[in-house]
Design an enzyme around this catalytic site. Structure first.
Site, PDB file in Angstrom:
ATOM      1  N   ILE A  98       3.324  71.075   5.888  1.00  0.00           N
ATOM      2  CA  ILE A  98       2.109  70.550   6.519  1.00  0.00           C
ATOM      3  C   ILE A  98       0.933  70.702   5.572  1.00  0.00           C
ATOM      4  O   ILE A  98       0.696  71.781   5.034  1.00  0.00           O
ATOM      5  CB  ILE A  98       1.806  71.316   7.830  1.00  0.00           C
ATOM      6  CG1 ILE A  98       3.004  71.274   8.777  1.00  0.00           C
ATOM      7  CG2 ILE A  98       0.547  70.774   8.504  1.00  0.00           C
ATOM      8  CD1 ILE A  98       2.933  72.267   9.930  1.00  0.00           C
ATOM      9  N   CYS A  99       0.184  69.605   5.380  1.00  0.00           N
ATOM     10  CA  CYS A  99      -1.032  69.650   4.566  1.00  0.00           C
ATOM     11  C   CYS A  99      -2.221  69.769   5.525  1.00  0.00           C
ATOM     12  O   CYS A  99      -2.639  68.785   6.139  1.00  0.00           O
ATOM     13  CB  CYS A  99      -1.151  68.385   3.717  1.00  0.00           C
ATOM     14  SG  CYS A  99      -2.608  68.369   2.665  1.00  0.00           S
ATOM     15  N   LEU A 100      -2.715  70.992   5.699  1.00  0.00           N
ATOM     16  CA  LEU A 100      -3.823  71.262   6.615  1.00  0.00           C
ATOM     17  C   LEU A 100      -4.638  72.413   6.050  1.00  0.00           C
ATOM     18  O   LEU A 100      -4.086  73.490   5.782  1.00  0.00           O
ATOM     19  CB  LEU A 100      -3.270  71.605   8.010  1.00  0.00           C
ATOM     20  CG  LEU A 100      -4.277  71.831   9.128  1.00  0.00           C
ATOM     21  CD1 LEU A 100      -5.096  70.574   9.398  1.00  0.00           C
ATOM     22  CD2 LEU A 100      -3.558  72.272  10.395  1.00  0.00           C
TER      23      LEU A 100
ATOM     24  N   ASN B 287       0.436  63.509   6.564  1.00  0.00           N
ATOM     25  CA  ASN B 287       0.099  64.872   6.152  1.00  0.00           C
ATOM     26  C   ASN B 287       1.225  65.869   6.391  1.00  0.00           C
ATOM     27  O   ASN B 287       1.014  67.083   6.304  1.00  0.00           O
ATOM     28  CB  ASN B 287      -1.175  65.331   6.863  1.00  0.00           C
ATOM     29  CG  ASN B 287      -2.310  64.346   6.656  1.00  0.00           C
ATOM     30  OD1 ASN B 287      -2.675  63.632   7.575  1.00  0.00           O
ATOM     31  ND2 ASN B 287      -2.830  64.264   5.442  1.00  0.00           N
TER      32      ASN B 287
ATOM     33  N   LYS C  10      -4.279  76.914   4.622  1.00  0.00           N
ATOM     34  CA  LYS C  10      -4.404  77.259   3.200  1.00  0.00           C
ATOM     35  C   LYS C  10      -5.707  78.004   2.977  1.00  0.00           C
ATOM     36  O   LYS C  10      -5.904  79.102   3.474  1.00  0.00           O
ATOM     37  CB  LYS C  10      -4.314  75.982   2.363  1.00  0.00           C
ATOM     38  CG  LYS C  10      -2.957  75.297   2.482  1.00  0.00           C
ATOM     39  CD  LYS C  10      -2.833  74.107   1.560  1.00  0.00           C
ATOM     40  CE  LYS C  10      -1.452  73.519   1.637  1.00  0.00           C
ATOM     41  NZ  LYS C  10      -1.306  72.444   2.576  1.00  0.00           N
TER      42      LYS C  10
END
Length: 194
Positions: free
Chosen positions: A87-89, A79, A93
């Site tokens: 960062i994919c969180l 992630n 978002k």
């Protein structure tokens, strides 16, 4: 516009709790909209023993808009982009709330290190390795932690120890070192000038 009074309050909260969480946040060159965070790698993961630097920039709408965070330390994780540190969180978002703080966001990033979500990857190559060759993933993540997240933190710990022996508190020393980009002499000047 960024709520700087709130940011200062959040920075104080982080420095009060440094011993328990291990998480630090400080301004980058006295600019409260650009911050540097450090999180320890979670115990029982390939990231254990590493210290990971997170670059944080606060948008004009903060705290109503989420902080922008990215790993400055290279990390091997499904992630987190192995190239850019993105960062994919969800809370960074569309799930951000003004009730959250920089500390809770960094705790969530730290929790992400413990619990990868390979079905919603930021780095597809790492996610595929995690799903298909888990032991190789663990070995690679451990290697990256040893290579990128430990080498610099050893030097930092030695500097911290030296400055603490001069009579400054651990939290103040870490904050001064982070604010000066790890420059021990500039940190000492900053500590002495109050």
């Amino acid at each position: 516009m960024v709520d700087f009074a709130r940011v200062q309050k959040e920075l104080q909260e982080c420095s009060r709790d440094i011993e328990a969480s291990g998480i630090t946040v400080s301004p980058k060159a006295d600019n409260l909209a650009r911050l540097i965070g450090f999180i320890p790698g979670p115990i029982g993961t390939p990231y254990e023993g590493g210290t990971f630097q997170i670059d944080i920039s606060l948008p004009d709408g903060y705290p109503f808009a989420p902080p922008k965070m990215r790993f400055a330390t290279k990390v091997w994780h499904p992630n987190i982009s192995s190239q850019s540190g993105a960062i994919c969180l969800d809370i960074l978002k569309d799930q951000w709330s003004p009730a959250l703080t920089l500390k809770t966001a960094l705790l969530s990033v730290q929790a992400l290190l413990s619990a990868p979500e390979p079905d919603d990857p930021q780095d597809a190559v790492v996610a595929q390795q995690y799903l298909r060759e888990y032991q190789t993933f663990v070995a690679t993540a451990r290697y990256w932690t040893e290579t990128f997240a430990k080498a610099s933190s050893l030097g930092v710990e030695e500097k911290v120890q030296k400055l603490v022996e001069m009579g400054f508190t651990d939290a103040l020393v870490r904050s001064a070192l982070e604010a000066t980009g790890g420059d021990e002499n500039l940190a000492l000047e900053k500590l002495c000038s109050g």
